[in-house]
Design a protein around this motif. Structure first.
Motif, mmCIF file in Angstrom:
data_model
loop_
_atom_site.group_PDB
_atom_site.id
_atom_site.type_symbol
_atom_site.label_atom_id
_atom_site.label_comp_id
_atom_site.label_asym_id
_atom_site.label_seq_id
_atom_site.Cartn_x
_atom_site.Cartn_y
_atom_site.Cartn_z
ATOM 1 N N ARG A 17 0.821 -1.211 0.000
ATOM 2 C CA ARG A 17 0.000 0.000 0.000
ATOM 3 C C ARG A 17 0.856 1.262 0.000
ATOM 4 O O ARG A 17 0.542 2.234 -0.666
ATOM 5 N N GLN A 18 1.949 1.244 0.788
ATOM 6 C CA GLN A 18 2.825 2.414 0.828
ATOM 7 C C GLN A 18 3.500 2.623 -0.523
ATOM 8 O O GLN A 18 3.632 3.757 -0.983
ATOM 9 N N ILE A 19 3.922 1.548 -1.162
ATOM 10 C CA ILE A 19 4.625 1.660 -2.440
ATOM 11 C C ILE A 19 3.715 2.240 -3.526
ATOM 12 O O ILE A 19 4.131 3.086 -4.307
ATOM 13 N N ILE A 20 2.457 1.791 -3.576
ATOM 14 C CA ILE A 20 1.549 2.304 -4.613
ATOM 15 C C ILE A 20 0.850 3.589 -4.198
ATOM 16 O O ILE A 20 0.131 4.188 -4.979
ATOM 17 N N GLY A 21 1.049 4.011 -2.963
ATOM 18 C CA GLY A 21 0.493 5.277 -2.500
ATOM 19 C C GLY A 21 -0.971 5.200 -2.104
ATOM 20 O O GLY A 21 -1.691 6.189 -2.201
ATOM 21 N N ALA A 22 -1.413 4.030 -1.664
ATOM 22 C CA ALA A 22 -2.814 3.860 -1.269
ATOM 23 C C ALA A 22 -2.931 3.745 0.237
ATOM 24 O O ALA A 22 -2.116 3.100 0.881
ATOM 25 N N GLU A 165 -15.171 -4.290 -4.294
ATOM 26 C CA GLU A 165 -14.620 -5.465 -4.995
ATOM 27 C C GLU A 165 -14.117 -5.091 -6.391
ATOM 28 O O GLU A 165 -13.091 -5.599 -6.837
ATOM 29 N N ASP A 166 -14.841 -4.207 -7.081
ATOM 30 C CA ASP A 166 -14.398 -3.743 -8.398
ATOM 31 C C ASP A 166 -13.045 -3.038 -8.290
ATOM 32 O O ASP A 166 -12.159 -3.258 -9.111
ATOM 33 N N ILE A 167 -12.891 -2.193 -7.277
ATOM 34 C CA ILE A 167 -11.645 -1.434 -7.112
ATOM 35 C C ILE A 167 -10.482 -2.376 -6.825
ATOM 36 O O ILE A 167 -9.396 -2.226 -7.387
ATOM 37 N N LYS A 168 -10.701 -3.382 -5.985
ATOM 38 C CA LYS A 168 -9.632 -4.351 -5.701
ATOM 39 C C LYS A 168 -9.251 -5.111 -6.968
ATOM 40 O O LYS A 168 -8.083 -5.348 -7.232
ATOM 41 N N ARG A 169 -10.257 -5.461 -7.784
ATOM 42 C CA ARG A 169 -9.973 -6.155 -9.049
ATOM 43 C C ARG A 169 -9.206 -5.245 -10.007
ATOM 44 O O ARG A 169 -8.249 -5.664 -10.648
ATOM 45 N N ILE A 170 -9.603 -3.971 -10.094
ATOM 46 C CA ILE A 170 -8.919 -3.008 -10.956
ATOM 47 C C ILE A 170 -7.454 -2.884 -10.552
ATOM 48 O O ILE A 170 -6.558 -2.881 -11.403
ATOM 49 N N LEU A 171 -7.193 -2.786 -9.244
ATOM 50 C CA LEU A 171 -5.808 -2.690 -8.766
ATOM 51 C C LEU A 171 -5.022 -3.950 -9.114
ATOM 52 O O LEU A 171 -3.850 -3.872 -9.510
ATOM 53 N N ALA A 172 -5.652 -5.114 -8.966
ATOM 54 C CA ALA A 172 -4.965 -6.374 -9.280
ATOM 55 C C ALA A 172 -4.622 -6.456 -10.763
ATOM 56 O O ALA A 172 -3.525 -6.862 -11.131
ATOM 57 N N VAL A 173 -5.545 -6.027 -11.623
ATOM 58 C CA VAL A 173 -5.276 -6.046 -13.064
ATOM 59 C C VAL A 173 -4.184 -5.038 -13.397
ATOM 60 O O VAL A 173 -3.249 -5.325 -14.142
ATOM 61 N N TYR A 174 -4.277 -3.841 -12.831
ATOM 62 C CA TYR A 174 -3.331 -2.772 -13.156
ATOM 63 C C TYR A 174 -1.914 -3.095 -12.681
ATOM 64 O O TYR A 174 -0.957 -2.923 -13.418
ATOM 65 N N TYR A 175 -1.780 -3.562 -11.442
ATOM 66 C CA TYR A 175 -0.450 -3.754 -10.879
ATOM 67 C C TYR A 175 0.155 -5.124 -11.125
ATOM 68 O O TYR A 175 1.363 -5.256 -11.204
ATOM 69 N N GLU A 176 -0.660 -6.169 -11.219
ATOM 70 C CA GLU A 176 -0.051 -7.485 -11.396
ATOM 71 C C GLU A 176 -0.636 -8.279 -12.551
ATOM 72 O O GLU A 176 -0.321 -9.443 -12.725
ATOM 73 N N GLN A 177 -1.493 -7.647 -13.356
ATOM 74 C CA GLN A 177 -2.124 -8.305 -14.496
ATOM 75 C C GLN A 177 -2.863 -9.571 -14.082
ATOM 76 O O GLN A 177 -2.932 -10.544 -14.809
ATOM 77 N N ASN A 178 -3.415 -9.572 -12.878
ATOM 78 C CA ASN A 178 -4.169 -10.708 -12.367
ATOM 79 C C ASN A 178 -5.633 -10.526 -12.748
ATOM 80 O O ASN A 178 -6.336 -9.723 -12.163
ATOM 81 N N VAL A 179 -6.071 -11.304 -13.733
ATOM 82 C CA VAL A 179 -7.463 -11.187 -14.174
ATOM 83 C C VAL A 179 -8.233 -12.474 -13.923
ATOM 84 O O VAL A 179 -9.377 -12.603 -14.330
ATOM 85 N N THR A 180 -7.610 -13.417 -13.250
ATOM 86 C CA THR A 180 -8.251 -14.718 -13.066
ATOM 87 C C THR A 180 -8.792 -14.936 -11.658
ATOM 88 O O THR A 180 -9.641 -15.789 -11.461
ATOM 89 N N THR A 181 -8.325 -14.190 -10.662
ATOM 90 C CA THR A 181 -8.777 -14.384 -9.289
ATOM 91 C C THR A 181 -10.220 -13.915 -9.141
ATOM 92 O O THR A 181 -10.587 -12.871 -9.644
ATOM 93 N N GLU A 182 -11.016 -14.703 -8.442
ATOM 94 C CA GLU A 182 -12.428 -14.376 -8.243
ATOM 95 C C GLU A 182 -12.630 -13.393 -7.094
ATOM 96 O O GLU A 182 -13.335 -12.422 -7.201
#
Length: 197
Positions: A17-22, A165-182
């Protein structure tokens, strides 16, 4: 100890969180360190390949109308499905290097399998309108966001304000390209915690 070494050590000890500024993910926003509170609107994309030139022009004009009406808008485009392009590029280079015909045939089958998966998933983009809230009074935030959402809908966009949940998914896609986790965790390792243990 040099400043460079100190910075490196501080970064290694910092949380994600500190690294991405959240600071936090709320029910409707991402609270950042000093950069305001980010509210995301998810725009369902139109398939412009089937629209006439006039229809595409109308969509562009509608977006321009929204952008003129709300100066604070930022835009972001993400992959909403997994991309296998790097994997396919690797397989092609391996096939070029491989002397064994049996292994080369297996690599070709792997590449065909990735092609089939990608076609089935219909790789898509996700378009986001971002509003950065700074110093807004709490009583004015929701009416302001509702006006923006209404403006987007009036211009013919299929839009949804992103929830937690949408925001957590957006962060996962943006930072780690994780689009498969439910389901995304609020904290690293959260799934391993056993209540009342």
């Amino acid at each position: 100890m040099s400043k460079k070494t100190e910075k490196k050590q501080a970064r290694e000890k910092a949380s994600t969180r500190q690294i991405i500024g959240a600071e936090a993910v709320t029910d409707y926003s991402l609270v950042t360190n000093g950069q305001g509170e980010l509210v995301y609107f998810i725009i369902k994309p139109s398939n412009i390949s089937v629209l006439s030139e006039a229809s595409v022009g109308a969509r562009i004009y509608a977006l321009m109308t929204v952008l003129k009406g709300v100066a604070e808008i930022e835009m972001l485009c993400l992959n909403s499905r997994e991309s296998f392009e790097d994997n396919k590029r690797f397989l092609r280079s391996r096939m070029d290097q491989e002397d064994n015909p049996v292994v080369r045939k297996l690599l070709e089958k792997d590449q065909m399998h990735l092609d089939r998966i990608q076609v089935q998933m219909a790789t898509a983009r996700e378009f986001l309108i971002i509003i950065r809230l700074k110093n807004e009074k709490e009583s004015e935030v929701f009416p302001y966001l509702s006006r923006i959402e209404k403006s987007l809908k009036e211009q013919g966009f299929s839009v949804k304000r992103a929830d937690r949940e949408d925001i957590k998914r957006i962060l996962a896609v943006y930072y780690e390209q994780n689009v498969t986790t439910e389901k995304f965790e609020d904290f690293d390792g959260e799934r391993w915690i056993i209540p009342d243990d």
